[in-house]
Design a protein around this motif. Structure first.
Motif, PDB file in Angstrom:
ATOM      1  N   PRO A 188       0.809  -1.229   0.000  1.00  0.00           N
ATOM      2  CA  PRO A 188       0.000   0.000   0.000  1.00  0.00           C
ATOM      3  C   PRO A 188       0.836   1.268   0.000  1.00  0.00           C
ATOM      4  CG  PRO A 188      -0.833  -1.573   1.603  1.00  0.00           C
ATOM      5  CD  PRO A 188       0.476  -2.112   1.128  1.00  0.00           C
ATOM      6  N   ASP A 189       1.971   1.263   0.745  1.00  0.00           N
ATOM      7  CA  ASP A 189       2.798   2.472   0.787  1.00  0.00           C
ATOM      8  C   ASP A 189       3.905   2.409  -0.268  1.00  0.00           C
ATOM      9  OD1 ASP A 189       3.998   0.367   2.018  1.00  0.00           O
ATOM     10  OD2 ASP A 189       4.432   1.372   3.902  1.00  0.00           O
ATOM     11  N   LYS A 190       4.851   1.530  -0.057  1.00  0.00           N
ATOM     12  CA  LYS A 190       5.916   1.305  -1.027  1.00  0.00           C
ATOM     13  C   LYS A 190       6.530  -0.052  -0.752  1.00  0.00           C
ATOM     14  CE  LYS A 190       9.386   3.686   1.794  1.00  0.00           C
ATOM     15  NZ  LYS A 190      10.431   4.740   1.822  1.00  0.00           N
ATOM     16  N   GLY A 191       7.345  -0.525  -1.691  1.00  0.00           N
ATOM     17  CA  GLY A 191       7.945  -1.839  -1.530  1.00  0.00           C
ATOM     18  C   GLY A 191       7.061  -2.931  -2.108  1.00  0.00           C
ATOM     19  N   ARG A 192       7.506  -4.189  -1.927  1.00  0.00           N
ATOM     20  CA  ARG A 192       6.793  -5.341  -2.464  1.00  0.00           C
ATOM     21  C   ARG A 192       6.762  -6.460  -1.440  1.00  0.00           C
ATOM     22  NH1 ARG A 192      10.111  -3.798  -6.922  1.00  0.00           N
ATOM     23  NH2 ARG A 192       8.902  -2.952  -8.661  1.00  0.00           N
ATOM     24  N   ALA A 193       5.825  -7.357  -1.646  1.00  0.00           N
ATOM     25  CA  ALA A 193       5.722  -8.572  -0.844  1.00  0.00           C
ATOM     26  C   ALA A 193       5.657  -9.758  -1.797  1.00  0.00           C
ATOM     27  CB  ALA A 193       4.495  -8.537   0.058  1.00  0.00           C
ATOM     28  N   SER A 194       6.390 -10.819  -1.467  1.00  0.00           N
ATOM     29  CA  SER A 194       6.434 -12.007  -2.323  1.00  0.00           C
ATOM     30  C   SER A 194       5.563 -13.108  -1.745  1.00  0.00           C
ATOM     31  CB  SER A 194       7.877 -12.511  -2.459  1.00  0.00           C
ATOM     32  OG  SER A 194       8.714 -11.518  -3.014  1.00  0.00           O
ATOM     33  N   VAL A 195       4.931 -13.873  -2.631  1.00  0.00           N
ATOM     34  CA  VAL A 195       4.069 -14.974  -2.210  1.00  0.00           C
ATOM     35  C   VAL A 195       4.425 -16.218  -3.021  1.00  0.00           C
ATOM     36  CG1 VAL A 195       2.164 -13.508  -1.461  1.00  0.00           C
ATOM     37  CG2 VAL A 195       2.273 -14.264  -3.847  1.00  0.00           C
ATOM     38  N   ASP A 218       8.064 -13.159   1.687  1.00  0.00           N
ATOM     39  CA  ASP A 218       8.928 -11.987   1.816  1.00  0.00           C
ATOM     40  C   ASP A 218       8.056 -10.748   1.928  1.00  0.00           C
ATOM     41  OD1 ASP A 218      11.352 -10.329   1.534  1.00  0.00           O
ATOM     42  OD2 ASP A 218      10.508  -9.830  -0.420  1.00  0.00           O
ATOM     43  N   VAL A 219       8.353  -9.902   2.898  1.00  0.00           N
ATOM     44  CA  VAL A 219       7.601  -8.656   3.098  1.00  0.00           C
ATOM     45  C   VAL A 219       8.594  -7.504   3.205  1.00  0.00           C
ATOM     46  CG1 VAL A 219       5.972  -7.402   4.551  1.00  0.00           C
ATOM     47  CG2 VAL A 219       5.748  -9.882   4.288  1.00  0.00           C
ATOM     48  N   GLU A 220       8.532  -6.580   2.245  1.00  0.00           N
ATOM     49  CA  GLU A 220       9.467  -5.462   2.206  1.00  0.00           C
ATOM     50  C   GLU A 220       8.765  -4.138   2.517  1.00  0.00           C
ATOM     51  OE1 GLU A 220      11.220  -5.542  -1.623  1.00  0.00           O
ATOM     52  OE2 GLU A 220      12.154  -7.508  -1.371  1.00  0.00           O
ATOM     53  N   CYS A 221       7.656  -4.215   3.250  1.00  0.00           N
ATOM     54  CA  CYS A 221       6.910  -3.001   3.556  1.00  0.00           C
ATOM     55  C   CYS A 221       6.354  -3.092   4.978  1.00  0.00           C
ATOM     56  CB  CYS A 221       5.783  -2.796   2.551  1.00  0.00           C
ATOM     57  SG  CYS A 221       4.823  -4.275   2.214  1.00  0.00           S
ATOM     58  N   THR A 233       8.841 -15.864  10.832  1.00  0.00           N
ATOM     59  CA  THR A 233       8.918 -14.519  11.411  1.00  0.00           C
ATOM     60  C   THR A 233       7.548 -13.874  11.341  1.00  0.00           C
ATOM     61  OG1 THR A 233      11.224 -14.286  10.736  1.00  0.00           O
ATOM     62  CG2 THR A 233      10.036 -12.275  11.292  1.00  0.00           C
ATOM     63  N   GLN A 234       7.030 -13.438  12.472  1.00  0.00           N
ATOM     64  CA  GLN A 234       5.669 -12.901  12.503  1.00  0.00           C
ATOM     65  C   GLN A 234       5.573 -11.529  11.863  1.00  0.00           C
ATOM     66  OE1 GLN A 234       4.459 -13.081  16.606  1.00  0.00           O
ATOM     67  NE2 GLN A 234       4.083 -15.288  16.556  1.00  0.00           N
ATOM     68  N   GLN A 235       6.460 -10.615  12.232  1.00  0.00           N
ATOM     69  CA  GLN A 235       6.430  -9.260  11.707  1.00  0.00           C
ATOM     70  C   GLN A 235       7.599  -9.043  10.754  1.00  0.00           C
ATOM     71  OE1 GLN A 235       3.984  -7.484  11.977  1.00  0.00           O
ATOM     72  NE2 GLN A 235       2.978  -7.675  13.970  1.00  0.00           N
ATOM     73  N   PRO A 236       7.467  -8.118   9.798  1.00  0.00           N
ATOM     74  CA  PRO A 236       8.589  -7.815   8.908  1.00  0.00           C
ATOM     75  C   PRO A 236       9.811  -7.357   9.692  1.00  0.00           C
ATOM     76  CG  PRO A 236       6.556  -6.819   8.102  1.00  0.00           C
ATOM     77  CD  PRO A 236       6.263  -7.344   9.453  1.00  0.00           C
ATOM     78  N   VAL A 237      10.995  -7.730   9.224  1.00  0.00           N
ATOM     79  CA  VAL A 237      12.234  -7.358   9.910  1.00  0.00           C
ATOM     80  C   VAL A 237      12.378  -5.852  10.000  1.00  0.00           C
ATOM     81  CG1 VAL A 237      14.747  -7.502   9.813  1.00  0.00           C
ATOM     82  CG2 VAL A 237      13.364  -9.510   9.255  1.00  0.00           C
ATOM     83  N   THR A 270      -4.850  -7.851   7.314  1.00  0.00           N
ATOM     84  CA  THR A 270      -3.693  -7.925   6.425  1.00  0.00           C
ATOM     85  C   THR A 270      -3.748  -9.196   5.584  1.00  0.00           C
ATOM     86  OG1 THR A 270      -2.352  -6.697   8.016  1.00  0.00           O
ATOM     87  CG2 THR A 270      -1.176  -7.927   6.332  1.00  0.00           C
ATOM     88  N   MET A 271      -4.150 -10.312   6.196  1.00  0.00           N
ATOM     89  CA  MET A 271      -4.268 -11.564   5.454  1.00  0.00           C
ATOM     90  C   MET A 271      -5.330 -11.447   4.363  1.00  0.00           C
ATOM     91  SD  MET A 271      -1.963 -13.421   6.863  1.00  0.00           S
ATOM     92  CE  MET A 271      -1.084 -11.846   7.042  1.00  0.00           C
ATOM     93  N   LYS A 272      -6.427 -10.805   4.676  1.00  0.00           N
ATOM     94  CA  LYS A 272      -7.471 -10.613   3.679  1.00  0.00           C
ATOM     95  C   LYS A 272      -6.984  -9.693   2.561  1.00  0.00           C
ATOM     96  CE  LYS A 272     -11.346 -11.381   6.838  1.00  0.00           C
ATOM     97  NZ  LYS A 272     -12.574 -10.826   7.443  1.00  0.00           N
ATOM     98  N   TRP A 273      -6.128  -8.720   2.919  1.00  0.00           N
ATOM     99  CA  TRP A 273      -5.558  -7.835   1.893  1.00  0.00           C
ATOM    100  C   TRP A 273      -4.698  -8.637   0.929  1.00  0.00           C
ATOM    101  CZ3 TRP A 273      -0.501  -6.710   0.597  1.00  0.00           C
ATOM    102  CH2 TRP A 273      -0.313  -5.637  -0.280  1.00  0.00           C
ATOM    103  N   PHE A 274      -3.880  -9.561   1.449  1.00  0.00           N
ATOM    104  CA  PHE A 274      -3.062 -10.408   0.580  1.00  0.00           C
ATOM    105  C   PHE A 274      -3.943 -11.237  -0.346  1.00  0.00           C
ATOM    106  CE2 PHE A 274       0.529  -9.572   3.405  1.00  0.00           C
ATOM    107  CZ  PHE A 274       1.594  -9.596   2.519  1.00  0.00           C
ATOM    108  N   ASP A 275      -5.033 -11.796   0.182  1.00  0.00           N
ATOM    109  CA  ASP A 275      -5.934 -12.593  -0.652  1.00  0.00           C
ATOM    110  C   ASP A 275      -6.516 -11.753  -1.783  1.00  0.00           C
ATOM    111  OD1 ASP A 275      -5.455 -14.698   1.050  1.00  0.00           O
ATOM    112  OD2 ASP A 275      -7.332 -14.491   2.160  1.00  0.00           O
ATOM    113  N   ARG A 276      -6.983 -10.554  -1.453  1.00  0.00           N
ATOM    114  CA  ARG A 276      -7.608  -9.703  -2.469  1.00  0.00           C
ATOM    115  C   ARG A 276      -6.595  -9.264  -3.526  1.00  0.00           C
ATOM    116  NH1 ARG A 276      -9.832  -7.237   2.148  1.00  0.00           N
ATOM    117  NH2 ARG A 276      -8.403  -5.466   1.866  1.00  0.00           N
ATOM    118  N   GLN A 277      -5.377  -8.956  -3.100  1.00  0.00           N
ATOM    119  CA  GLN A 277      -4.356  -8.506  -4.049  1.00  0.00           C
ATOM    120  C   GLN A 277      -3.966  -9.615  -5.021  1.00  0.00           C
ATOM    121  OE1 GLN A 277      -3.139  -5.264  -4.397  1.00  0.00           O
ATOM    122  NE2 GLN A 277      -4.880  -4.927  -3.020  1.00  0.00           N
ATOM    123  N   THR A 278      -3.810 -10.834  -4.518  1.00  0.00           N
ATOM    124  CA  THR A 278      -3.479 -11.956  -5.407  1.00  0.00           C
ATOM    125  C   THR A 278      -4.642 -12.248  -6.342  1.00  0.00           C
ATOM    126  OG1 THR A 278      -2.016 -12.920  -3.743  1.00  0.00           O
ATOM    127  CG2 THR A 278      -2.785 -14.373  -5.495  1.00  0.00           C
TER     128      THR A 278
END
Length: 393
Positions: free
Chosen positions: A254-261, A294-297, A381-385, A306-314
């Motif tokens: 939503p802000d910047k960066g990418r997440a891998s699935v 991978d979560v870069e944001c 890892t629960q939260q992004p580094v 957040t999980m529902k957001w990932f589902d909708r985006q995919t």
């Protein structure tokens, strides 16, 4: 007398072939030059690929021989003047067609390949992108002494782990070219880098100056190639054909960066709605599961939203890939690359028999894509580094 008769079936050496009398063909290239064929065969040099080969030998592990002929058997027969041993095709791994040959039509080459009894049908077929097939078989491999074997395993592994390639066997290709409502396709292969430096030292370099890479998919109308699909187009084709075992993708944050699935358990179902030729509609239902790798944001991974957001985006991204490919192929190729016509034939045979030209009819048939994704795991890892670092956790 009975004992002598029983001994006759035991005489099983009548058709024996000694290993030192055979040349094992791993790769076959087919190019059309005018009204003749240009054949290239990649032959294994067993003395050089053996682990007990002599130290310091300067011979190549494979040799590529080329010859012309009016027909494929004629060209292969003329190869006997170049090799001292009989060509053996039972271990054939790859068949490569030049792009110009594929565009002219593969009816005659496929007829020969399907008739030749010594060839098994477990080899893969590909199209050389903007090149002749012989150029592909002249390339060295930096990972395997037998380049054709490297191409075979590379395509098999890529087909299982990456949605942008597709392996095609001879039987599958023959069925696709002969069945109404289907389109044949083959993965493309191209030379990356400088092919002029593809000499005997290329396979000894840490960073080879040239390499062979699978790229895109060649689409056929009957036996003639009509165009290419890019990476996203190939993914859409594999999604609809239910041929993806596992693959990876990325989403914009939503802000910047990418997440891998990582996508798996991908299944496709096609339903044809309508009661007549004029109101047909195609509905593609895709279901899949995903793991977040991978979560870069900055996302709160413990929040259910957040999980529902990932589902909708995919869901949205896969739907967009398929819909864009449908629109592009209708506009540019003007054929049904997904084989929806075959589903019309199966689900509505009465309507199908009233359709004279499915490809023309398909241009006006709407295609609706429905995607449902379920996120399973987020990793150890629960939260992004980056989120933990910024908050000092």
């Amino acid at each position: 007398m009975l004992s002598m008769i029983l001994l006759v079936p035991l005489a099983g050496c009548w058709d024996r072939q000694e290993l030192n009398e055979m040349s094992i063909v791993a790769g076959l290239g087919i190019d059309r030059v005018g009204d003749a064929y240009h054949i290239s065969v990649q032959i294994v040099n067993p003395a050089e690929v053996s682990p007990k080969s002599s130290y310091g030998s300067k011979l190549a592990p494979v040799v590529t021989l080329e010859q012309d002929g009016k027909t494929l058997p004629d060209a292969l027969g003329r190869l006997t003047v170049l090799t001292p041993r009989r060509l053996q095709f039972s271990h054939l791994r790859m068949v490569v067609f030049g792009e110009s040959t594929a565009r002219e039509g593969l009816r005659k080459p496929l007829d020969y390949l399907s008739r030749y009894a010594e060839m098994r049908n477990d080899f893969f077929l590909v199209v050389a992108k903007n090149r002749r097939a012989s150029d592909i078989l002249k390339m060295y491999s930096s990972m395997d002494p037998i380049p054709a074997n490297n191409l075979f395993t590379k395509l098999r592994n890529s087909d299982e782990q990456w949605a942008a390639t597709s392996k095609m066997t001879l039987n599958e290709l023959l069925i696709a070219t002969e069945t109404e409502g289907m389109s044949a396709f083959m993965t493309g292969i191209e030379i990356v880098g400088d092919p002029g430096n593809a000499n005997e030292k290329n396979h000894q370099e840490i960073s080879p100056s040239s390499n062979l890479e699978y790229s895109g998919t060649a689409i056929f109308k009957r036996d003639r190639m009509v165009g290419w699909l890019d990476e996203n187009g190939t993914k859409a084709l594999n999604y609809v054909h239910d041929s993806i075992k596992w693959t990876v993708g990325y989403l914009g944050c939503p802000d910047k960066g990418r997440a891998s699935v990582e996508l798996f358990n991908i299944h496709s179902k096609i339903k044809i709605r309508g009661k007549s030729k004029g109101d047909l509609a195609v509905h593609v239902y895709l279901t899949m599961e995903q793991d977040i790798s991978d979560v870069e944001c900055d996302l709160d991974m413990m929040n259910e939203a957040t999980m529902k957001w990932f589902d909708r985006q995919t869901d949205a991204k896969v739907r967009r890939i398929v819909q864009n490919t449908v629109a592009n192929t209708k506009k540019n190729l003007r054929i049904d690359v997904f084989g929806f016509g075959q589903q019309v034939h199966r689900q509505h045979p009465k309507i199908w028999h009233r359709i004279k030209d499915w490809n023309a009819t398909y241009l006006d048939v709407p295609v609706h894509v429905h995607v449902r994704t379920n996120t399973r795991r987020i990793g150890t890892t629960q939260q992004p580094v980056t989120r933990q670092t910024e908050k000092g956790e």
